[in-house]
Structures are given as structure tokens and as C-alpha cells.
Design a protein around this motif. Structure first.
Motif, PDB file in Angstrom:
ATOM      1  N   ALA A   1       0.747  -1.288   0.025  1.00 25.05           N
ATOM      2  CA  ALA A   1      -0.199   0.173   0.137  1.00 25.05           C
ATOM      3  C   ALA A   1       1.012   1.224  -0.088  1.00 25.05           C
ATOM      4  N   GLY A   2       0.979   1.997  -1.070  1.00 25.88           N
ATOM      5  CA  GLY A   2       1.515   3.230  -1.163  1.00 25.88           C
ATOM      6  C   GLY A   2       3.046   3.028  -1.003  1.00 25.88           C
ATOM      7  N   GLY A   3       3.799   1.815  -1.293  1.00 24.36           N
ATOM      8  CA  GLY A   3       5.280   1.608  -1.045  1.00 24.36           C
ATOM      9  C   GLY A   3       5.556   1.284   0.333  1.00 24.36           C
ATOM     10  N   ASN A   4       4.622   1.131   1.211  1.00 21.12           N
ATOM     11  CA  ASN A   4       4.938   0.837   2.647  1.00 21.12           C
ATOM     12  C   ASN A   4       5.005  -0.810   2.814  1.00 21.12           C
ATOM     13  N   ILE A   5       5.762  -0.858   3.748  1.00 20.67           N
ATOM     14  CA  ILE A   5       5.770  -2.587   4.193  1.00 20.67           C
ATOM     15  C   ILE A   5       5.202  -2.721   5.354  1.00 20.67           C
TER      16      ILE A   5
ATOM     17  N   VAL B   1       3.211  -5.803   7.901  1.00 23.33           N
ATOM     18  CA  VAL B   1       3.341  -7.117   8.567  1.00 23.33           C
ATOM     19  C   VAL B   1       2.249  -7.329   9.616  1.00 23.33           C
ATOM     20  N   GLY B   2       1.264  -8.441   9.320  1.00 25.18           N
ATOM     21  CA  GLY B   2       0.256  -8.691  10.466  1.00 25.18           C
ATOM     22  C   GLY B   2       0.794  -9.771  11.490  1.00 25.18           C
ATOM     23  N   THR B   3       0.626  -9.482  12.523  1.00 24.88           N
ATOM     24  CA  THR B   3       1.041 -10.512  13.580  1.00 24.88           C
ATOM     25  C   THR B   3       0.108 -10.996  14.419  1.00 24.88           C
ATOM     26  N   GLU B   4       0.473 -11.511  15.276  1.00 21.29           N
ATOM     27  CA  GLU B   4      -0.503 -12.057  16.413  1.00 21.29           C
ATOM     28  C   GLU B   4      -0.922 -10.875  17.274  1.00 21.29           C
ATOM     29  N   ARG B   5       0.067  -9.931  17.670  1.00 25.39           N
ATOM     30  CA  ARG B   5      -0.299  -8.765  18.294  1.00 25.39           C
ATOM     31  C   ARG B   5      -0.588  -7.607  17.613  1.00 25.39           C
ATOM     32  N   GLY B   6      -0.932  -7.637  16.415  1.00 25.22           N
ATOM     33  CA  GLY B   6      -1.547  -6.401  15.663  1.00 25.22           C
ATOM     34  C   GLY B   6      -0.579  -6.127  14.473  1.00 25.22           C
ATOM     35  N   LEU B   7      -0.701  -5.028  13.968  1.00 28.14           N
ATOM     36  CA  LEU B   7      -0.065  -4.438  12.687  1.00 28.14           C
ATOM     37  C   LEU B   7       1.294  -3.920  12.895  1.00 28.14           C
ATOM     38  N   ALA B   8       2.293  -4.278  12.264  1.00 31.69           N
ATOM     39  CA  ALA B   8       3.279  -3.532  12.152  1.00 31.69           C
ATOM     40  C   ALA B   8       3.776  -2.936  10.757  1.00 31.69           C
ATOM     41  N   HIS B   9       4.754  -1.631  11.007  1.00 29.95           N
ATOM     42  CA  HIS B   9       4.845  -0.793   9.935  1.00 29.95           C
ATOM     43  C   HIS B   9       6.541  -0.705   9.926  1.00 29.95           C
ATOM     44  N   LEU B  10       7.088  -0.889   8.849  1.00 23.94           N
ATOM     45  CA  LEU B  10       8.411  -0.583   8.260  1.00 23.94           C
ATOM     46  C   LEU B  10       8.839   0.616   8.120  1.00 23.94           C
ATOM     47  N   ASP B  11       9.541   1.407   9.098  1.00 23.21           N
ATOM     48  CA  ASP B  11       9.778   3.016   9.064  1.00 23.21           C
ATOM     49  C   ASP B  11      11.411   3.101   9.287  1.00 23.21           C
ATOM     50  N   ASN B  12      12.157   3.627   8.299  1.00 20.83           N
ATOM     51  CA  ASN B  12      13.475   3.662   8.468  1.00 20.83           C
ATOM     52  C   ASN B  12      14.312   2.428   8.905  1.00 20.83           C
TER      53      ASN B  12
ATOM     54  N   ASP C   1      -5.042 -11.122   7.591  1.00 22.82           N
ATOM     55  CA  ASP C   1      -4.764 -10.982   6.264  1.00 22.82           C
ATOM     56  C   ASP C   1      -4.713  -9.323   6.020  1.00 22.82           C
ATOM     57  N   LEU C   2      -4.030  -9.158   4.767  1.00 22.63           N
ATOM     58  CA  LEU C   2      -3.951  -7.706   4.387  1.00 22.63           C
ATOM     59  C   LEU C   2      -4.374  -7.471   2.968  1.00 22.63           C
ATOM     60  N   ALA C   3      -5.087  -6.486   2.546  1.00 19.12           N
ATOM     61  CA  ALA C   3      -5.107  -6.103   1.042  1.00 19.12           C
ATOM     62  C   ALA C   3      -5.083  -4.678   0.655  1.00 19.12           C
ATOM     63  N   ASN C   4      -4.694  -4.327  -0.458  1.00 22.41           N
ATOM     64  CA  ASN C   4      -4.966  -3.296  -0.917  1.00 22.41           C
ATOM     65  C   ASN C   4      -6.275  -2.925  -1.464  1.00 22.41           C
ATOM     66  N   GLY C   5      -7.095  -1.663  -0.834  1.00 23.33           N
ATOM     67  CA  GLY C   5      -8.624  -1.644  -0.978  1.00 23.33           C
ATOM     68  C   GLY C   5      -8.831  -0.530  -1.744  1.00 23.33           C
TER      69      GLY C   5
ATOM     70  N   ASP D   1      -9.292   3.441  -3.183  1.00 26.41           N
ATOM     71  CA  ASP D   1      -8.500   4.573  -2.853  1.00 26.41           C
ATOM     72  C   ASP D   1      -6.947   4.405  -2.324  1.00 26.41           C
ATOM     73  N   GLY D   2      -6.370   3.213  -2.796  1.00 23.02           N
ATOM     74  CA  GLY D   2      -5.069   3.004  -2.124  1.00 23.02           C
ATOM     75  C   GLY D   2      -5.048   2.711  -0.438  1.00 23.02           C
ATOM     76  N   GLU D   3      -6.095   2.595   0.121  1.00 24.56           N
ATOM     77  CA  GLU D   3      -6.143   2.232   1.472  1.00 24.56           C
ATOM     78  C   GLU D   3      -5.580   0.768   1.670  1.00 24.56           C
ATOM     79  N   LEU D   4      -4.961   0.629   2.750  1.00 23.27           N
ATOM     80  CA  LEU D   4      -4.886  -0.583   3.395  1.00 23.27           C
ATOM     81  C   LEU D   4      -6.112  -1.242   4.244  1.00 23.27           C
ATOM     82  N   TRP D   5      -6.678  -2.409   3.780  1.00 23.12           N
ATOM     83  CA  TRP D   5      -7.441  -3.289   4.374  1.00 23.12           C
ATOM     84  C   TRP D   5      -7.064  -4.254   5.213  1.00 23.12           C
ATOM     85  N   ILE D   6      -7.424  -4.396   6.389  1.00 22.64           N
ATOM     86  CA  ILE D   6      -6.850  -5.454   7.540  1.00 22.64           C
ATOM     87  C   ILE D   6      -7.963  -6.194   7.961  1.00 22.64           C
ATOM     88  N   GLY D   7      -7.806  -7.500   7.545  1.00 17.65           N
ATOM     89  CA  GLY D   7      -8.820  -8.589   8.405  1.00 17.65           C
ATOM     90  C   GLY D   7      -8.149  -9.093   9.693  1.00 17.65           C
ATOM     91  N   THR D   8      -8.991  -8.617  10.764  1.00 21.43           N
ATOM     92  CA  THR D   8      -8.427  -9.262  12.049  1.00 21.43           C
ATOM     93  C   THR D   8      -9.517 -10.089  12.766  1.00 21.43           C
TER      94      THR D   8
END
Length: 211
Positions: free
Chosen positions: A1-5, A7-18, A36-40, A42-49
């Protein structure tokens, strides 16, 4: 989503920054397991939890998709450039349109599917559905799911299907990996050089090599 990385985990959502992963759960209930994760749209990230569906971005945070409710999500993917989001619940398969409309595709396992584990949409508009019992497809323009006959089942719940740059669909299973090309399935296993007789994941690198 938008060039971001992400990762979905058992503790929530993680984002790679620097080069460092940070938890990015703003708007998502604490202790939510990310299925699971998907691009939805308008370029939004959709998150199945484990507590419903959420959509948004790193900058704005995430909001609940209220039409779904708090039911757990088992699998999620998008098609048509993110304009359609497909969601698998406990026993149902749903389609969420860009306008937010929620439409059931398979209700109560009428197609004979039990325990949907993975979803994948290909470039031809087909939706592939992997369950504990095998592989199914919702062909473009059709209303009902159909079983794919003659394929071995997947070895692991974590096995992921893959669509490569040439449009081939790869399906890991208990005897190696099957692939669909030009409408025909082929199987790769011990006889073709695999060191063991099952596969759980496939990956295509930046050179186009299959791992």
C-alpha cells in the motif's frame, strides 16, 4: 500500500519505518490477531482481524468497516485494482464493493467449502479460494464457486497461493507445488527435483526466479 511494508502479527499490525518495525495499531483494537492484508479502494490498506475489518493508512490511522461487524476474518484479498475486496468469514464468503455494499457470495458453506484459509484474485477476474478440503474458483462473471478437481490438498494452513508475472497460478500442496498455465494444471514434486515431497510456500524474486 503506497510503497509501505506492513506485517500482520498475532499482536497487531507492524509498519517498517527507516529500517525498524513499529506497531501501527491506531484505530485497531488491542491484541487483535491480523489474519490478512489487502490493498483496497483509494489505495487504503484493508486489514482482516480477529475483531473485524479495518481500513486506512499509516498517516490517518484505521477505521472499522462497520458493515462487517466484529466477526473474525479468516482471509482477505482485493481485485479490480482494489475496487473490490473479498472477505472470508467463519462459514461465508463476501464481496465488498467500492461503495461499501456487502454482498454474500457463498453463505453457510453451500458450495461445500469448510474453513476458507486463503483467497487470491487473478488478472482474469477469477477468485481462487483455498480451504482445508481443497481449491475452489469463482470464475469471472459467474455466481457460484466450483471445486477444482484432481488437485492434492494443501499441506499447511499457512500455505499461500502465488500469481507470478506471467499470470501462472502456483498452489503448494502435500506432494510439491501445482501450477496453472493456459488452462492446464501441472505438478512439480520429487520426480522434478524437489528435495522433499510437500511445499508450503512459493515466492518469485526480482529476477523472476521461483523459490
Amino acid at each position: 500500500a503506497g510503497g509501505n511494508i506492513w506485517v500482520g502479527t498475532e499482536r497487531g499490525l507492524a509498519h517498517l519505518d527507516n529500517g525498524v518495525f513499529h506497531m501501527a495499531n491506531r484505530g485497531i483494537p488491542e491484541q487483535s490477531v491480523i489474519a490478512d492484508l489487502a490493498n483496497g479502494p483509494d489505495g487504503e490498506l484493508w486489514i482482516g482481524t480477529s475483531a473485524g475489518i479495518y481500513a486506512g493508512s499509516h498517516e490517518k490511522g484505521f477505521r472499522e468497516i462497520a458493515a462487517w461487524g466484529k466477526d473474525p476474518v479468516y482471509a482477505l484479498c482485493s481485485s479490480s485494482g482494489g475496487r473490490v475486496v473479498w472477505v472470508a468469514g467463519r462459514r461465508n464468503l463476501w464481496r465488498i464493493e467500492q461503495n461499501g455494499a456487502l454482498k454474500v457470495v457463498d453463505e453457510g458453506g453451500k458450495a461445500g467449502i469448510e474453513g476458507i484459509e486463503r483467497l487470491l484474485a487473478d488478472g482474469s477476474g477469477n477468485l481462487w479460494v483455498r480451504s482445508a478440503g481443497g481449491l475452489y474458483v469463482l470464475k469471472s462473471g459467474e455466481a457460484l464457486l466450483s471445486p477444482v478437481e484432481g488437485l492434492l490438498r494443501s499441506e499447511s494452513r499457512q500455505s499461500r497461493m502465488l500469481l507470478d508475472a506471467s499470470g501462472r497460478l502456483w498452489y503448494p500442496n502435500e506432494k510439491g507445488v501445482a501450477f496453472l498455465e493456459n488452462g492446464r494444471w501441472s505438478q512439480i514434486g520429487l520426480a522434478e527435483g524437489l528435495p522433499i515431497d510437500f511445499a508450503r510456500a512459493t515466492f518469485v524474486d526480482h529476477e523472476g526466479s521461483l523459490w
